[in-house]
Design an enzyme around this catalytic site. Structure first.
Site, PDB file in Angstrom:
ATOM      1  N   ASP A  80      46.779 -17.345 -18.701  1.00  0.00           N
ATOM      2  CA  ASP A  80      46.099 -16.090 -18.386  1.00  0.00           C
ATOM      3  C   ASP A  80      46.974 -15.168 -17.537  1.00  0.00           C
ATOM      4  O   ASP A  80      46.914 -13.949 -17.673  1.00  0.00           O
ATOM      5  CB  ASP A  80      44.777 -16.383 -17.673  1.00  0.00           C
ATOM      6  CG  ASP A  80      43.874 -15.162 -17.636  1.00  0.00           C
ATOM      7  OD1 ASP A  80      43.828 -14.435 -18.650  1.00  0.00           O
ATOM      8  OD2 ASP A  80      43.241 -14.924 -16.610  1.00  0.00           O
ATOM      9  N   ASP A  81      47.792 -15.746 -16.655  1.00  0.00           N
ATOM     10  CA  ASP A  81      48.631 -14.927 -15.777  1.00  0.00           C
ATOM     11  C   ASP A  81      49.722 -14.208 -16.579  1.00  0.00           C
ATOM     12  O   ASP A  81      50.084 -13.076 -16.266  1.00  0.00           O
ATOM     13  CB  ASP A  81      49.275 -15.796 -14.695  1.00  0.00           C
ATOM     14  CG  ASP A  81      48.230 -16.572 -13.919  1.00  0.00           C
ATOM     15  OD1 ASP A  81      47.361 -15.935 -13.308  1.00  0.00           O
ATOM     16  OD2 ASP A  81      48.253 -17.818 -13.949  1.00  0.00           O
ATOM     17  N   GLU A  88      46.401 -21.811 -15.427  1.00  0.00           N
ATOM     18  CA  GLU A  88      45.992 -20.807 -14.447  1.00  0.00           C
ATOM     19  C   GLU A  88      46.714 -21.000 -13.119  1.00  0.00           C
ATOM     20  O   GLU A  88      46.697 -22.093 -12.543  1.00  0.00           O
ATOM     21  CB  GLU A  88      44.468 -20.940 -14.232  1.00  0.00           C
ATOM     22  CG  GLU A  88      43.814 -19.745 -13.632  1.00  0.00           C
ATOM     23  CD  GLU A  88      43.876 -18.519 -14.526  1.00  0.00           C
ATOM     24  OE1 GLU A  88      44.224 -17.455 -13.997  1.00  0.00           O
ATOM     25  OE2 GLU A  88      43.588 -18.607 -15.725  1.00  0.00           O
ATOM     26  N   ASP A  89      47.361 -19.952 -12.634  1.00  0.00           N
ATOM     27  CA  ASP A  89      47.961 -19.919 -11.291  1.00  0.00           C
ATOM     28  C   ASP A  89      48.967 -21.045 -11.036  1.00  0.00           C
ATOM     29  O   ASP A  89      48.987 -21.659  -9.966  1.00  0.00           O
ATOM     30  CB  ASP A  89      46.868 -19.910 -10.208  1.00  0.00           C
ATOM     31  CG  ASP A  89      46.158 -18.555 -10.171  1.00  0.00           C
ATOM     32  OD1 ASP A  89      46.556 -17.661 -10.925  1.00  0.00           O
ATOM     33  OD2 ASP A  89      45.210 -18.389  -9.385  1.00  0.00           O
ATOM     34  N   TYR A 114      34.485 -14.100  -8.617  1.00  0.00           N
ATOM     35  CA  TYR A 114      35.879 -14.030  -9.049  1.00  0.00           C
ATOM     36  C   TYR A 114      36.634 -13.207  -8.011  1.00  0.00           C
ATOM     37  O   TYR A 114      36.252 -13.177  -6.854  1.00  0.00           O
ATOM     38  CB  TYR A 114      35.908 -13.444 -10.471  1.00  0.00           C
ATOM     39  CG  TYR A 114      37.233 -13.561 -11.168  1.00  0.00           C
ATOM     40  CD1 TYR A 114      37.963 -14.746 -11.148  1.00  0.00           C
ATOM     41  CD2 TYR A 114      37.756 -12.482 -11.869  1.00  0.00           C
ATOM     42  CE1 TYR A 114      39.177 -14.848 -11.793  1.00  0.00           C
ATOM     43  CE2 TYR A 114      38.972 -12.572 -12.525  1.00  0.00           C
ATOM     44  CZ  TYR A 114      39.681 -13.754 -12.473  1.00  0.00           C
ATOM     45  OH  TYR A 114      40.886 -13.845 -13.103  1.00  0.00           O
ATOM     46  N   ARG A 168      50.201 -21.308  -6.992  1.00  0.00           N
ATOM     47  CA  ARG A 168      50.343 -19.853  -6.814  1.00  0.00           C
ATOM     48  C   ARG A 168      48.974 -19.209  -7.042  1.00  0.00           C
ATOM     49  O   ARG A 168      48.753 -18.525  -8.024  1.00  0.00           O
ATOM     50  CB  ARG A 168      51.384 -19.303  -7.808  1.00  0.00           C
ATOM     51  CG  ARG A 168      51.844 -17.889  -7.524  1.00  0.00           C
ATOM     52  CD  ARG A 168      52.452 -17.260  -8.758  1.00  0.00           C
ATOM     53  NE  ARG A 168      51.503 -17.182  -9.862  1.00  0.00           N
ATOM     54  CZ  ARG A 168      50.611 -16.208 -10.021  1.00  0.00           C
ATOM     55  NH1 ARG A 168      50.514 -15.227  -9.136  1.00  0.00           N
ATOM     56  NH2 ARG A 168      49.796 -16.206 -11.073  1.00  0.00           N
ATOM     57  N   LYS A 213      36.765 -18.973 -13.311  1.00  0.00           N
ATOM     58  CA  LYS A 213      37.151 -18.512 -14.653  1.00  0.00           C
ATOM     59  C   LYS A 213      36.157 -19.010 -15.703  1.00  0.00           C
ATOM     60  O   LYS A 213      35.771 -18.269 -16.611  1.00  0.00           O
ATOM     61  CB  LYS A 213      38.541 -19.049 -15.020  1.00  0.00           C
ATOM     62  CG  LYS A 213      39.668 -18.396 -14.253  1.00  0.00           C
ATOM     63  CD  LYS A 213      40.209 -17.189 -14.985  1.00  0.00           C
ATOM     64  CE  LYS A 213      41.307 -16.539 -14.167  1.00  0.00           C
ATOM     65  NZ  LYS A 213      41.871 -15.354 -14.775  1.00  0.00           N
ATOM     66  N   ASN A 218      46.424  -9.159  -6.790  1.00  0.00           N
ATOM     67  CA  ASN A 218      45.148  -9.623  -6.203  1.00  0.00           C
ATOM     68  C   ASN A 218      45.417 -10.554  -5.039  1.00  0.00           C
ATOM     69  O   ASN A 218      46.472 -11.178  -4.994  1.00  0.00           O
ATOM     70  CB  ASN A 218      44.346 -10.385  -7.268  1.00  0.00           C
ATOM     71  CG  ASN A 218      43.681  -9.467  -8.257  1.00  0.00           C
ATOM     72  OD1 ASN A 218      43.145  -8.441  -7.873  1.00  0.00           O
ATOM     73  ND2 ASN A 218      43.719  -9.827  -9.529  1.00  0.00           N
TER      74      ASN A 218
END
Length: 573
Positions: free
Chosen positions: A287-288, A264-265, A121, A174, A192, A429
């Site tokens: 999740d973001d 996600e992203d 991860y 992203r 994930k 991150n």
């Protein structure tokens, strides 16, 4: 579709712990044996096949004569992985293992979670996505592109597993703080879902990673002969919306009402719209926006034990007003509102956000994106972060900017001059994008800071005292959160479930952790932490009437533990 004890669907591979002591027969279309058995990651045990199994499944001569246990295999593999100096090589070795021996991969990851989490991860997965075209060998998950428009249901049915409980999906626009990586963002859903299994105990056969490829605006990738995605600019507007709507409709049609879809992203503009559009019709979670918010809120609740006071007594300043920043800010406001019985609008007044144009204030309201508008308070415009710290005088500084080294010495020293114990969270991150390092935060505050980051940092020694930085890693929350939804058969995500997850995580921080200055528990206990989070989330789902698995189990923590996949080898007949 047949239901199973854990509230999910049929256990095809005998993966549940409840049947651990029973013999299973490895099969695919026919009984797996010989060379095909060694090439099947679900059933391969390598040198752990017993003498009897080698006779029964035609493995004689296909393996060296030695028989070794799974524990010995784990010892050998961790030694091998430690020999690699380059993190990306460790990542490739772990992915190869996952493709050849699934149970050994998860056993290794669980037994050495603190060491291997940064490999599978953040931060290593970021580099893996950047170089995905050159390290790509076996496809993991489904790639759905614009070429499949009108046929997405058919594509979903190409996946060999039907009993899916959780999907992690990205469009790669992203990825972490690295920007648009297009189709190469697949590393994120794969990573994930590995954590869903290792940390949350969701069966690997119930997990499906998906990348939706609508093109990329990354010129470097478009000109790279090794790029594996569509070679054109990103589709937007109607074309994009129609593809995503077809995807969401097909997912529900194929897997049912209780399928969890984790976004996600996605870029800000799409992330908020997708969550808003589907939260009332699907079991969706971003999740973001939501996972990050839940894990940060847990850290803040825990930090109160070190600094005193209630959340409502503190003042928060964010650098970054995208998905993570506004998501965290909103969950803090909801928690303050819940604990003090004041309106959410009033709770927002002590939360300030800075974006690329400076402090978000009411005079800018007309030009702001919709998700920033609730944070536009009355104040004169400020473009400089140091000035914002000195004028707002926050007790908590949170970085979600995706911009490295933006918490300068002047910023951190301003926080330290205004607070005896400043709380500073540098959350971006991977490590290169972190707003400051742990070493900088501790040195510039003479060791007084309560610090946590998004990526891991080594402990820092100041005047003979060792300071251990916490890691506000989403991996604390989403695996247990997902398990709680799955085991209770929940059909919609409610914000109160995120608050329940935060409270459960904060309660797991021990006295010994606090003495080290930690506001998060160590990852070595993550399966126990996940079971507690799952139980709290499920309890809230039952309370809200959103759970479909009835009757409610008496002891939800024990029930969560009984639902968790364990990667111990099975005995074959």
């Amino acid at each position: 579709m047949e239901s199973f004890a854990g509230g999910g669907v049929k256990d095809v591979y005998g993966e549940d712990r409840a049947t651990e002591d029973q013999f299973v027969t490895p099969w695919s279309v026919s009984v797996a044996s010989g060379y095909t058995l060694l090439r099947d990651p679900h059933f391969n045990k390598g040198l752990a096949f017993t003498e009897q199994e080698r006779d029964a499944h035609y493995l004689r001569g296909l393996l060296p004569p030695s028989v070794i246990s799974q524990e010995t295999q784990v010892k050998r593999l961790i030694q091998l992985i430690r020999q690699y100096q380059v993190p990306l090589l460790k990542y490739v070795a772990m992915m190869d293992l996952q493709e050849s021996n699934e149970r050994l991969f998860y056993r290794l990851l669980i037994d050495h979670v603190e060491e291997l989490l940064p490999v599978v991860y953040t931060p290593t997965v970021g580099e893996a996505c950047q170089k995905y075209g050159s390290i790509f060998s076996n496809p993991q998950g489904l790639f759905i592109s614009l070429k499949e428009k009108g046929r997405i249901l058919e594509v979903l049915r190409n996946w060999p597993e039907m009993n899916i409980q959780v999907i992690v999906v990205t469009d790669g626009e992203r990825i972490l703080g690295l920007g648009d990586l297009g189709c190469q963002g697949m590393g994120i859903p794969v990573g994930k879902l590995s954590l869903y299994t290792a940390l949350g105990g969701v069966r690997p056969s119930a997990c499906l990673p998906i990348t939706i490829d609508v093109g990329t605006n990354n010129e470097k990738l478009l000109n790279d002969e090794l790029y594996i995605g569509l070679r054109h600019k990103r589709a937007t507007g109607k074309e994009y919306d129609e593809l995503l709507h077809e995807f969401m409709t097909a997912v529900k049609q194929n897997y049912g009402e209780k399928i969890l879809v984790q976004f996600e992203d996605f870029a800000n503009h799409n992330a908020f719209d997708l969550l808003e559009r589907y939260r009332s019709t699907h079991l969706v979670f971003n999740d973001d926006i939501q996972g990050t918010a839940s894990v940060v809120l847990a850290g803040l609740v825990a930090a109160l034990k070190l600094v005193g006071g209630n959340l409502a007594d503190h003042k928060f300043l964010f650098l970054g007003a995208g998905e993570a920043g506004t998501g965290i800010a909103e969950l803090i406001a909801l928690e303050i509102s819940k604990r003090t019985n004041i309106e959410v609008e009033k709770a927002r007044k002590n939360i300030w956000l800075v974006d690329s144009k400076g402090l978000i204030v009411s005079s800018r309201k007309e030009s702001l994106q919709h998700f920033k508008k609730p944070w536009a308070h009355e104040h004169e415009p400020i473009s400089d972060l140091v000035k914002a710290v000195n004028q707002i005088k926050p007790t908590v500084l949170i970085g979600t900017s995706g911009q490295g080294q933006t918490f300068t010495q002047a910023v951190v020293e301003a926080m330290a001059s205004n607070n005896e114990k400043p709380i500073i969270l540098a959350l971006s991150n991977p490590t290169s994008q972190s707003e400051c390092t742990a070493e900088q935060a501790y040195n510039w505050t003479k060791g007084r800071v309560i610090f946590a980051s998004g990526s891991p940092f080594d402990p820092v020694e100041i005047d003979g005292k060792k300071h251990v930085p916490g890691q506000a890693n989403n991996a604390y929350i989403f695996p247990g959160f997902g398990l709680g939804l799955i085991m209770s058969g929940t059909i919609r995500v409610h914000d109160d479930m995120l608050l329940a997850a935060s409270e459960a995580l904060a309660s797991q921080v021990s006295k010994e952790d606090y003495e080290k200055g930690l506001i998060y528990p160590p990852f070595t206990n993550i399966r126990k932490i996940s079971a507690n989070i799952a139980a709290n989330v499920a309890a809230k789902a039952y309370e809200l009437g959103l759970a479909t698995r009835l009757p409610q189990p008496k002891d939800l923590v024990k029930f969560a533990e009984s639902c968790m996949y364990t990667p111990t080898y099975r005995s074959y007949r």
